[in-house]
Write a protein that holds these residues in place. Sequence first.
Motif, PDB file in Angstrom:
ATOM      1  N   PRO A 167       0.840  -1.195   0.000  1.00 34.85           N
ATOM      2  CA  PRO A 167       0.000   0.000   0.000  1.00 34.85           C
ATOM      3  C   PRO A 167       0.877   1.248   0.000  1.00 34.85           C
ATOM      4  CG  PRO A 167      -0.028  -1.075   2.154  1.00 34.85           C
ATOM      5  CD  PRO A 167       0.648  -2.014   1.216  1.00 34.85           C
ATOM      6  N   LEU A 168       0.495   2.240  -0.778  1.00 31.01           N
ATOM      7  CA  LEU A 168       1.328   3.431  -0.945  1.00 31.01           C
ATOM      8  C   LEU A 168       1.143   4.380   0.234  1.00 31.01           C
ATOM      9  CD1 LEU A 168       0.783   3.953  -4.767  1.00 31.01           C
ATOM     10  CD2 LEU A 168       2.742   2.913  -3.613  1.00 31.01           C
ATOM     11  N   PRO A 169       2.222   5.081   0.636  1.00 28.42           N
ATOM     12  CA  PRO A 169       2.207   5.798   1.916  1.00 28.42           C
ATOM     13  C   PRO A 169       1.582   7.181   1.892  1.00 28.42           C
ATOM     14  CG  PRO A 169       4.377   5.954   0.922  1.00 28.42           C
ATOM     15  CD  PRO A 169       3.573   5.048   0.031  1.00 28.42           C
ATOM     16  N   SER A 170       1.245   7.709   0.714  1.00 29.24           N
ATOM     17  CA  SER A 170       0.721   9.072   0.667  1.00 29.24           C
ATOM     18  C   SER A 170      -0.291   9.212  -0.459  1.00 29.24           C
ATOM     19  CB  SER A 170       1.855  10.084   0.466  1.00 29.24           C
ATOM     20  OG  SER A 170       2.395   9.960  -0.842  1.00 29.24           O
ATOM     21  N   VAL A 171      -1.158  10.199  -0.307  1.00 27.22           N
ATOM     22  CA  VAL A 171      -2.115  10.511  -1.367  1.00 27.22           C
ATOM     23  C   VAL A 171      -1.382  10.902  -2.641  1.00 27.22           C
ATOM     24  CG1 VAL A 171      -3.895  12.166  -2.071  1.00 27.22           C
ATOM     25  CG2 VAL A 171      -3.977  11.115   0.205  1.00 27.22           C
ATOM     26  N   GLU A 172      -0.307  11.654  -2.506  1.00 28.54           N
ATOM     27  CA  GLU A 172       0.460  12.069  -3.675  1.00 28.54           C
ATOM     28  C   GLU A 172       1.012  10.865  -4.431  1.00 28.54           C
ATOM     29  OE1 GLU A 172       0.660  15.483  -0.710  1.00 28.54           O
ATOM     30  OE2 GLU A 172       0.689  13.298  -0.636  1.00 28.54           O
ATOM     31  N   ALA A 173       1.541   9.881  -3.702  1.00 28.95           N
ATOM     32  CA  ALA A 173       2.072   8.673  -4.353  1.00 28.95           C
ATOM     33  C   ALA A 173       0.958   7.905  -5.049  1.00 28.95           C
ATOM     34  CB  ALA A 173       2.771   7.790  -3.321  1.00 28.95           C
ATOM     35  N   MET A 174      -0.220   7.860  -4.436  1.00 30.66           N
ATOM     36  CA  MET A 174      -1.347   7.156  -5.057  1.00 30.66           C
ATOM     37  C   MET A 174      -1.838   7.890  -6.296  1.00 30.66           C
ATOM     38  SD  MET A 174      -3.499   5.622  -1.810  1.00 30.66           S
ATOM     39  CE  MET A 174      -2.975   6.615  -0.410  1.00 30.66           C
ATOM     40  N   ALA A 175      -1.811   9.218  -6.282  1.00 29.85           N
ATOM     41  CA  ALA A 175      -2.194   9.985  -7.473  1.00 29.85           C
ATOM     42  C   ALA A 175      -1.199   9.753  -8.611  1.00 29.85           C
ATOM     43  CB  ALA A 175      -2.272  11.476  -7.129  1.00 29.85           C
ATOM     44  N   ASP A 176       0.084   9.696  -8.290  1.00 36.15           N
ATOM     45  CA  ASP A 176       1.085   9.389  -9.316  1.00 36.15           C
ATOM     46  C   ASP A 176       0.853   7.998  -9.893  1.00 36.15           C
ATOM     47  OD1 ASP A 176       2.374  11.825  -9.138  1.00 36.15           O
ATOM     48  OD2 ASP A 176       3.895  11.114  -7.727  1.00 36.15           O
ATOM     49  N   TRP A 177       0.539   7.040  -9.022  1.00 40.91           N
ATOM     50  CA  TRP A 177       0.239   5.682  -9.473  1.00 40.91           C
ATOM     51  C   TRP A 177      -0.971   5.676 -10.396  1.00 40.91           C
ATOM     52  CZ3 TRP A 177      -4.102   2.622  -8.964  1.00 40.91           C
ATOM     53  CH2 TRP A 177      -3.951   1.251  -9.239  1.00 40.91           C
TER      54      TRP A 177
END
Length: 268
Positions: free
Chosen positions: A68-78
């Motif tokens: 699971p990705l640690p930040s909203v920003e990382a999830m948006a990039d994904w």
Amino acid sequence: MLINVQGHEAYCYTGGRSFSTELPTVVFIHGAQHDHSVWVLQTRYFAHHGFGVLAVDLPGHGRSKGEPLPSVEAMADWLLALLDTAGVQKAILIGHSMGSLIALEAAGRAPERVTKLALVGTAYPMRVSDALLNAAKNDEQSAIDMVNVWSHSTFSQKPSSPGPGFYVLGGNQRLMQRISAQHAAPVFYTDFVACNAYANGEAAAKAVACPVLMLLGRKDMMTPPKATGALAKLISDCKVTVLEDCGHALMAEQPDAVLEELFGFAVE
């Protein structure tokens, strides 16, 4: 539909039809400790009425691999990387709870790629109480129980309500338990930390260049409607709709109303 995103296999539910980039694309993004299945009614309808559907499982959730990705920003990039891999240039983004923050951040980072944005059960900032964070870290079943209580407008729903084969509270509980059983990583805690820490909402809202729908539940205790006021004022084209007799689990408690609002927004 399985595709490789950032080195890991990612699953997207396509609503029972083959995904085609020839159709307008709508992307559904689930919230914390959930997966694509929370959108089952809405995704199937969209897929059978003129849209290409991608209902994602975020990394470490459902059928998607990776941590699971640690930040909203990382999830948006994904999410933007997933669109690249799927060959999607422009899309409607629809996100619930944590997914709404991901959709907002993605629309702020790539406004030219998002044609419409629907934020369901949203709030900003999306604070998580210390009690819930501690439970998610140290006693996940307690966190599941808390969220299940706070996500629904009433306990009067019984098995076979709202229709035969349904049990709204039990279904949500079993989904969160299944996510825990499928993945060794602390998914719930990671998701909650990401929501609690997200601080770029105002900047993202100002960068959004498309029409926005905020779809909220009147009795939502997790993300109460009053928590969206400041964010809505920052978006130039924002419509706020509040569903009565509905908590945070909008898609389960008011599935037909949610579908009607989302599809109407998508085609208008």
